[in-house]
Write a protein that holds these residues in place. Structure first.
Motif, PDB file in Angstrom:
ATOM      1  N   MET A  53       0.848  -1.165   0.000  1.00  0.00           N
ATOM      2  CA  MET A  53       0.000   0.000   0.000  1.00  0.00           C
ATOM      3  C   MET A  53       0.902   1.240   0.000  1.00  0.00           C
ATOM      4  N   SER A  54       0.536   2.191  -0.853  1.00  0.00           N
ATOM      5  CA  SER A  54       1.356   3.396  -0.952  1.00  0.00           C
ATOM      6  C   SER A  54       0.866   4.454   0.023  1.00  0.00           C
ATOM      7  N   LEU A  55       1.678   5.469   0.175  1.00  0.00           N
ATOM      8  CA  LEU A  55       1.336   6.570   1.067  1.00  0.00           C
ATOM      9  C   LEU A  55       0.102   7.319   0.562  1.00  0.00           C
ATOM     10  N   LEU A  56      -0.002   7.503  -0.754  1.00  0.00           N
ATOM     11  CA  LEU A  56      -1.141   8.210  -1.323  1.00  0.00           C
ATOM     12  C   LEU A  56      -2.443   7.445  -1.107  1.00  0.00           C
ATOM     13  N   SER A  57      -2.423   6.155  -1.325  1.00  0.00           N
ATOM     14  CA  SER A  57      -3.656   5.380  -1.119  1.00  0.00           C
ATOM     15  C   SER A  57      -4.064   5.405   0.337  1.00  0.00           C
ATOM     16  N   GLY A  58      -3.115   5.461   1.251  1.00  0.00           N
ATOM     17  CA  GLY A  58      -3.435   5.541   2.669  1.00  0.00           C
ATOM     18  C   GLY A  58      -4.113   6.863   3.004  1.00  0.00           C
ATOM     19  N   LEU A  59      -3.652   7.950   2.383  1.00  0.00           N
ATOM     20  CA  LEU A  59      -4.275   9.251   2.612  1.00  0.00           C
ATOM     21  C   LEU A  59      -5.667   9.316   2.004  1.00  0.00           C
ATOM     22  N   LEU A  60      -5.830   8.746   0.811  1.00  0.00           N
ATOM     23  CA  LEU A  60      -7.117   8.772   0.145  1.00  0.00           C
ATOM     24  C   LEU A  60      -8.160   7.940   0.878  1.00  0.00           C
ATOM     25  N   ASN A  61      -7.735   6.902   1.556  1.00  0.00           N
ATOM     26  CA  ASN A  61      -8.669   6.060   2.305  1.00  0.00           C
ATOM     27  C   ASN A  61      -9.255   6.806   3.499  1.00  0.00           C
ATOM     28  N   GLN A  62      -8.545   7.833   4.006  1.00  0.00           N
ATOM     29  CA  GLN A  62      -9.017   8.583   5.164  1.00  0.00           C
ATOM     30  C   GLN A  62     -10.003   9.690   4.780  1.00  0.00           C
ATOM     31  N   ILE A  63     -10.067  10.072   3.507  1.00  0.00           N
ATOM     32  CA  ILE A  63     -10.968  11.139   3.051  1.00  0.00           C
ATOM     33  C   ILE A  63     -12.323  10.526   2.757  1.00  0.00           C
ATOM     34  N   PRO A  64     -13.395  11.103   3.321  1.00  0.00           N
ATOM     35  CA  PRO A  64     -14.725  10.541   3.052  1.00  0.00           C
ATOM     36  C   PRO A  64     -15.140  10.799   1.605  1.00  0.00           C
ATOM     37  N   PRO A  65     -15.930   9.921   1.025  1.00  0.00           N
ATOM     38  CA  PRO A  65     -16.356  10.109  -0.370  1.00  0.00           C
ATOM     39  C   PRO A  65     -17.296  11.315  -0.470  1.00  0.00           C
ATOM     40  N   THR A  66     -17.240  12.000  -1.607  1.00  0.00           N
ATOM     41  CA  THR A  66     -18.115  13.157  -1.809  1.00  0.00           C
ATOM     42  C   THR A  66     -19.361  12.722  -2.566  1.00  0.00           C
ATOM     43  N   ILE A  67     -20.457  13.366  -2.269  1.00  0.00           N
ATOM     44  CA  ILE A  67     -21.715  13.092  -2.949  1.00  0.00           C
ATOM     45  C   ILE A  67     -21.836  14.102  -4.080  1.00  0.00           C
ATOM     46  N   ALA A  68     -22.103  13.641  -5.277  1.00  0.00           N
ATOM     47  CA  ALA A  68     -22.184  14.518  -6.442  1.00  0.00           C
ATOM     48  C   ALA A  68     -23.300  15.535  -6.258  1.00  0.00           C
ATOM     49  N   GLY A  69     -22.964  16.819  -6.415  1.00  0.00           N
ATOM     50  CA  GLY A  69     -23.953  17.871  -6.347  1.00  0.00           C
ATOM     51  C   GLY A  69     -24.284  18.326  -4.941  1.00  0.00           C
ATOM     52  N   ALA A  70     -23.630  17.786  -3.914  1.00  0.00           N
ATOM     53  CA  ALA A  70     -23.959  18.162  -2.538  1.00  0.00           C
ATOM     54  C   ALA A  70     -23.509  19.587  -2.223  1.00  0.00           C
ATOM     55  N   ASP A  71     -22.446  20.058  -2.879  1.00  0.00           N
ATOM     56  CA  ASP A  71     -21.932  21.386  -2.572  1.00  0.00           C
ATOM     57  C   ASP A  71     -22.590  22.491  -3.404  1.00  0.00           C
ATOM     58  N   LYS A  72     -23.456  22.146  -4.351  1.00  0.00           N
ATOM     59  CA  LYS A  72     -24.108  23.145  -5.186  1.00  0.00           C
ATOM     60  C   LYS A  72     -25.331  23.709  -4.475  1.00  0.00           C
ATOM     61  N   PRO A  73     -25.547  25.022  -4.584  1.00  0.00           N
ATOM     62  CA  PRO A  73     -26.748  25.592  -3.968  1.00  0.00           C
ATOM     63  C   PRO A  73     -27.983  25.197  -4.766  1.00  0.00           C
ATOM     64  N   THR A  74     -29.109  25.207  -4.085  1.00  0.00           N
ATOM     65  CA  THR A  74     -30.347  24.867  -4.774  1.00  0.00           C
ATOM     66  C   THR A  74     -30.740  25.989  -5.721  1.00  0.00           C
ATOM     67  N   ARG A  75     -31.665  25.726  -6.610  1.00  0.00           N
ATOM     68  CA  ARG A  75     -32.087  26.716  -7.609  1.00  0.00           C
ATOM     69  C   ARG A  75     -32.666  27.960  -6.939  1.00  0.00           C
ATOM     70  N   ALA A  76     -33.413  27.799  -5.863  1.00  0.00           N
ATOM     71  CA  ALA A  76     -34.007  28.939  -5.164  1.00  0.00           C
ATOM     72  C   ALA A  76     -32.920  29.827  -4.571  1.00  0.00           C
ATOM     73  N   ASN A  77     -31.882  29.238  -4.014  1.00  0.00           N
ATOM     74  CA  ASN A  77     -30.790  30.025  -3.437  1.00  0.00           C
ATOM     75  C   ASN A  77     -29.962  30.717  -4.512  1.00  0.00           C
ATOM     76  N   ARG A  78     -29.776  30.058  -5.637  1.00  0.00           N
ATOM     77  CA  ARG A  78     -28.963  30.637  -6.711  1.00  0.00           C
ATOM     78  C   ARG A  78     -29.572  31.909  -7.257  1.00  0.00           C
ATOM     79  N   THR A  79     -30.877  31.960  -7.433  1.00  0.00           N
ATOM     80  CA  THR A  79     -31.507  33.134  -8.043  1.00  0.00           C
ATOM     81  C   THR A  79     -31.520  34.319  -7.098  1.00  0.00           C
ATOM     82  N   THR A  80     -31.555  34.098  -5.797  1.00  0.00           N
ATOM     83  CA  THR A  80     -31.569  35.224  -4.867  1.00  0.00           C
ATOM     84  C   THR A  80     -30.172  35.769  -4.639  1.00  0.00           C
ATOM     85  N   ASP A  81     -29.131  34.940  -4.766  1.00  0.00           N
ATOM     86  CA  ASP A  81     -27.762  35.393  -4.544  1.00  0.00           C
ATOM     87  C   ASP A  81     -27.205  36.167  -5.737  1.00  0.00           C
TER      88      ASP A  81
END
Length: 101
Positions: free
Chosen positions: A1-29
């Motif tokens: 096991m490499s050092l990089l794979s060890g670091l990547l195993n500690q990062i939680p997986p991201t959910i696609a689109g979770a960081d995007k604001p909703t349509r209602a928030n986008r239009t007001t901002d």
């Protein structure tokens, strides 16, 4: 096991689109764009170009440009002209672009 794979195993997986604001928030901002009607900067009667220039000016321009395009001694960007080119340039500069009424 490499050092990089060890670091990547500690990062939680991201959910696609979770960081995007909703349509209602986008239009007001976002700032709203408004079309503003502006008056014309110059009236059409005072604007002079080659299409509305005097025939004498167009003839002087055409003679000057026809000469400098074929003459190897003339180089317009540095204002270097042969005798014929200098005469044509002077004639072009002296000829009025518009008639004064």
């Amino acid at each position: 096991m490499s050092l990089l794979s060890g670091l990547l195993n500690q990062i939680p997986p991201t959910i696609a689109g979770a960081d995007k604001p909703t349509r209602a928030n986008r239009t007001t901002d976002r700032p709203r764009l408004v079309l503003v009607e502006r008056p014309a900067q110059l009236p059409a009667s005072t604007y002079t170009n080659a299409a509305t220039a005097t025939p004498e000016w167009r003839q002087a321009r055409d003679q000057y440009l026809s000469h400098i395009m074929v003459c190897r001694s003339c180089y317009a960007p540095t204002a270097r002209y042969c005798l014929a080119g200098a005469d044509l340039r002077a004639s072009y500069d002296r000829t009025p672009l518009e008639t004064h009424q």
